[in-house]
Design a protein around this motif. Structure first.
Motif, PDB file in Angstrom:
ATOM      1  N   MET A 295      12.627 -11.741  -6.019  1.00  0.00           N
ATOM      2  CA  MET A 295      12.223 -13.147  -5.962  1.00  0.00           C
ATOM      3  C   MET A 295      13.465 -13.997  -5.709  1.00  0.00           C
ATOM      4  SD  MET A 295       9.488 -13.258  -9.114  1.00  0.00           S
ATOM      5  CE  MET A 295      10.761 -13.052 -10.361  1.00  0.00           C
ATOM      6  N   ASN A 296      13.492 -14.665  -4.571  1.00  0.00           N
ATOM      7  CA  ASN A 296      14.602 -15.539  -4.196  1.00  0.00           C
ATOM      8  C   ASN A 296      14.126 -16.983  -4.103  1.00  0.00           C
ATOM      9  OD1 ASN A 296      16.257 -13.235  -3.930  1.00  0.00           O
ATOM     10  ND2 ASN A 296      15.682 -13.001  -1.776  1.00  0.00           N
ATOM     11  N   SER A 297      15.061 -17.898  -4.094  1.00  0.00           N
ATOM     12  CA  SER A 297      14.747 -19.331  -3.967  1.00  0.00           C
ATOM     13  C   SER A 297      13.657 -19.741  -4.953  1.00  0.00           C
ATOM     14  CB  SER A 297      14.310 -19.642  -2.526  1.00  0.00           C
ATOM     15  OG  SER A 297      15.316 -19.286  -1.611  1.00  0.00           O
ATOM     16  N   LEU A 298      13.836 -19.350  -6.193  1.00  0.00           N
ATOM     17  CA  LEU A 298      12.815 -19.600  -7.196  1.00  0.00           C
ATOM     18  C   LEU A 298      12.634 -21.084  -7.468  1.00  0.00           C
ATOM     19  CD1 LEU A 298      13.600 -16.594  -9.496  1.00  0.00           C
ATOM     20  CD2 LEU A 298      11.344 -17.122  -8.558  1.00  0.00           C
ATOM     21  N   LYS A 299      11.390 -21.451  -7.745  1.00  0.00           N
ATOM     22  CA  LYS A 299      11.012 -22.834  -8.019  1.00  0.00           C
ATOM     23  C   LYS A 299      10.407 -22.910  -9.426  1.00  0.00           C
ATOM     24  CE  LYS A 299       9.622 -23.312  -3.163  1.00  0.00           C
ATOM     25  NZ  LYS A 299       8.493 -23.656  -2.247  1.00  0.00           N
ATOM     26  N   PRO A 300      10.420 -24.094 -10.018  1.00  0.00           N
ATOM     27  CA  PRO A 300       9.788 -24.225 -11.350  1.00  0.00           C
ATOM     28  C   PRO A 300       8.325 -23.785 -11.354  1.00  0.00           C
ATOM     29  CG  PRO A 300      11.166 -26.125 -10.908  1.00  0.00           C
ATOM     30  CD  PRO A 300      11.145 -25.313  -9.639  1.00  0.00           C
TER      31      PRO A 300
ATOM     32  N   LYS B 147       5.481 -16.404   0.351  1.00  0.00           N
ATOM     33  CA  LYS B 147       5.870 -15.790   1.623  1.00  0.00           C
ATOM     34  C   LYS B 147       7.225 -16.334   2.067  1.00  0.00           C
ATOM     35  CE  LYS B 147       2.287 -14.956   4.012  1.00  0.00           C
ATOM     36  NZ  LYS B 147       1.091 -15.103   4.868  1.00  0.00           N
ATOM     37  N   GLY B 148       8.115 -15.416   2.433  1.00  0.00           N
ATOM     38  CA  GLY B 148       9.447 -15.798   2.872  1.00  0.00           C
ATOM     39  C   GLY B 148      10.457 -15.889   1.740  1.00  0.00           C
ATOM     40  N   ARG B 149       9.985 -15.879   0.497  1.00  0.00           N
ATOM     41  CA  ARG B 149      10.888 -15.963  -0.664  1.00  0.00           C
ATOM     42  C   ARG B 149      10.865 -14.684  -1.503  1.00  0.00           C
ATOM     43  NH1 ARG B 149       9.899 -19.461  -4.635  1.00  0.00           N
ATOM     44  NH2 ARG B 149       7.631 -19.508  -4.303  1.00  0.00           N
ATOM     45  N   PHE B 150       9.699 -14.046  -1.588  1.00  0.00           N
ATOM     46  CA  PHE B 150       9.541 -12.837  -2.397  1.00  0.00           C
ATOM     47  C   PHE B 150       9.388 -11.624  -1.488  1.00  0.00           C
ATOM     48  CE2 PHE B 150       7.407 -14.863  -6.410  1.00  0.00           C
ATOM     49  CZ  PHE B 150       8.440 -15.788  -6.483  1.00  0.00           C
ATOM     50  N   THR B 151       9.881 -10.493  -1.976  1.00  0.00           N
ATOM     51  CA  THR B 151       9.739  -9.225  -1.252  1.00  0.00           C
ATOM     52  C   THR B 151       9.288  -8.137  -2.218  1.00  0.00           C
ATOM     53  OG1 THR B 151      11.518  -9.833   0.286  1.00  0.00           O
ATOM     54  CG2 THR B 151      10.882  -7.512   0.189  1.00  0.00           C
ATOM     55  N   ILE B 152       8.179  -7.489  -1.878  1.00  0.00           N
ATOM     56  CA  ILE B 152       7.691  -6.367  -2.664  1.00  0.00           C
ATOM     57  C   ILE B 152       8.129  -5.069  -1.990  1.00  0.00           C
ATOM     58  CG2 ILE B 152       5.439  -6.302  -1.502  1.00  0.00           C
ATOM     59  CD1 ILE B 152       4.201  -5.496  -4.205  1.00  0.00           C
TER      60      ILE B 152
ATOM     61  N   ILE C 298       0.841  -1.196   0.000  1.00  0.00           N
ATOM     62  CA  ILE C 298       0.000   0.000   0.000  1.00  0.00           C
ATOM     63  C   ILE C 298       0.878   1.248   0.000  1.00  0.00           C
ATOM     64  CG2 ILE C 298      -1.837  -1.249   1.180  1.00  0.00           C
ATOM     65  CD1 ILE C 298      -1.136   0.312   3.721  1.00  0.00           C
ATOM     66  N   SER C 299       0.244   2.390  -0.101  1.00  0.00           N
ATOM     67  CA  SER C 299       1.009   3.626  -0.213  1.00  0.00           C
ATOM     68  C   SER C 299       1.870   3.879   1.015  1.00  0.00           C
ATOM     69  CB  SER C 299       0.064   4.813  -0.444  1.00  0.00           C
ATOM     70  OG  SER C 299      -0.868   4.918   0.613  1.00  0.00           O
ATOM     71  N   GLY C 300       1.423   3.415   2.173  1.00  0.00           N
ATOM     72  CA  GLY C 300       2.207   3.620   3.384  1.00  0.00           C
ATOM     73  C   GLY C 300       3.330   2.631   3.575  1.00  0.00           C
ATOM     74  N   GLY C 301       3.371   1.583   2.719  1.00  0.00           N
ATOM     75  CA  GLY C 301       4.480   0.640   2.774  1.00  0.00           C
ATOM     76  C   GLY C 301       4.159  -0.725   3.345  1.00  0.00           C
ATOM     77  N   SER C 302       2.962  -0.910   3.911  1.00  0.00           N
ATOM     78  CA  SER C 302       2.615  -2.234   4.435  1.00  0.00           C
ATOM     79  C   SER C 302       2.460  -3.219   3.283  1.00  0.00           C
ATOM     80  CB  SER C 302       1.315  -2.158   5.231  1.00  0.00           C
ATOM     81  OG  SER C 302       1.483  -1.369   6.386  1.00  0.00           O
ATOM     82  N   THR C 303       2.833  -4.462   3.557  1.00  0.00           N
ATOM     83  CA  THR C 303       2.857  -5.474   2.511  1.00  0.00           C
ATOM     84  C   THR C 303       2.054  -6.715   2.897  1.00  0.00           C
ATOM     85  OG1 THR C 303       4.895  -6.432   3.418  1.00  0.00           O
ATOM     86  CG2 THR C 303       5.133  -4.745   1.723  1.00  0.00           C
ATOM     87  N   ASN C 304       1.630  -7.437   1.873  1.00  0.00           N
ATOM     88  CA  ASN C 304       0.983  -8.732   2.048  1.00  0.00           C
ATOM     89  C   ASN C 304       1.443  -9.659   0.939  1.00  0.00           C
ATOM     90  OD1 ASN C 304      -1.017  -8.938   4.324  1.00  0.00           O
ATOM     91  ND2 ASN C 304      -1.684  -7.012   3.402  1.00  0.00           N
ATOM     92  N   TYR C 305       1.494 -10.959   1.257  1.00  0.00           N
ATOM     93  CA  TYR C 305       1.991 -11.946   0.307  1.00  0.00           C
ATOM     94  C   TYR C 305       1.080 -13.168   0.250  1.00  0.00           C
ATOM     95  CZ  TYR C 305       6.306  -9.266   0.741  1.00  0.00           C
ATOM     96  OH  TYR C 305       7.236  -8.258   0.749  1.00  0.00           O
ATOM     97  N   ALA C 306       1.042 -13.766  -0.931  1.00  0.00           N
ATOM     98  CA  ALA C 306       0.401 -15.076  -1.049  1.00  0.00           C
ATOM     99  C   ALA C 306       1.244 -16.091  -0.286  1.00  0.00           C
ATOM    100  CB  ALA C 306       0.294 -15.459  -2.518  1.00  0.00           C
ATOM    101  N   ASP C 307       0.587 -17.100   0.263  1.00  0.00           N
ATOM    102  CA  ASP C 307       1.305 -18.110   1.052  1.00  0.00           C
ATOM    103  C   ASP C 307       2.396 -18.802   0.232  1.00  0.00           C
ATOM    104  OD1 ASP C 307      -1.562 -19.253   3.020  1.00  0.00           O
ATOM    105  OD2 ASP C 307      -0.192 -17.561   3.295  1.00  0.00           O
ATOM    106  N   SER C 308       2.142 -18.946  -1.061  1.00  0.00           N
ATOM    107  CA  SER C 308       3.079 -19.681  -1.921  1.00  0.00           C
ATOM    108  C   SER C 308       4.419 -18.960  -2.102  1.00  0.00           C
ATOM    109  CB  SER C 308       2.442 -19.934  -3.282  1.00  0.00           C
ATOM    110  OG  SER C 308       2.097 -18.706  -3.904  1.00  0.00           O
TER     111      SER C 308
END
Length: 120
Positions: free
Chosen positions: A82-87, A64-69, A52-62
């Motif tokens: 995107m880290n630890s990428l999977k097929p 979470k912990g690997r991607f950062t917006i 959001i504009s204030g900087g808070s983030t949310n991630y899909a469970d799939s």
């Protein structure tokens, strides 16, 4: 009106990393909620992450912990690290800008997408 242009996609091996960028123009970027979505072949488009504009983030469970917006309002750009990428992360990744005015009008804008392929 907002124009969005994604970049940074490509071919990467499993376990690798990529950083996607989405450059926005045409309106006041800081007012918009920015999101990343993806669509794999034969599947529906799915939500990946939101900031959001204030900087808070949310991630899909799939992812979470690997991607950062993240976002840089000074340069009108949103990123997806995107880290630890999977097929199964292989997809076309789309950037979306969303805003709802106090009067209730909703604005949605999409970029053209960038291909991410995770394969050995």
């Amino acid at each position: 009106q907002v124009q969005l242009v994604e970049s940074g996609g490509g071919l990467v091996q499993p376990g690798g990393s990529l950083r996607l960028s989405c450059a926005a123009s045409g309106s006041i970027f800081s007012l918009y909620t920015m999101g990343w979505y993806r669509q794999a072949p034969g599947k529906q488009r799915e939500w990946v992450a939101t900031i959001i504009s204030g900087g808070s983030t949310n991630y899909a469970d799939s992812v979470k912990g690997r991607f950062t917006i993240s976002r840089d309002n000074a340069s009108n750009t949103v990123y997806l690290q995107m880290n630890s990428l999977k097929p199964e992360d292989t997809a076309v990744y789309y950037c979306k800008a969303n805003r709802r005015t106090t009067g209730g009008t909703i604005y949605d804008y999409w970029g053209q997408g960038t291909q991410v392929t995770v394969s050995s």
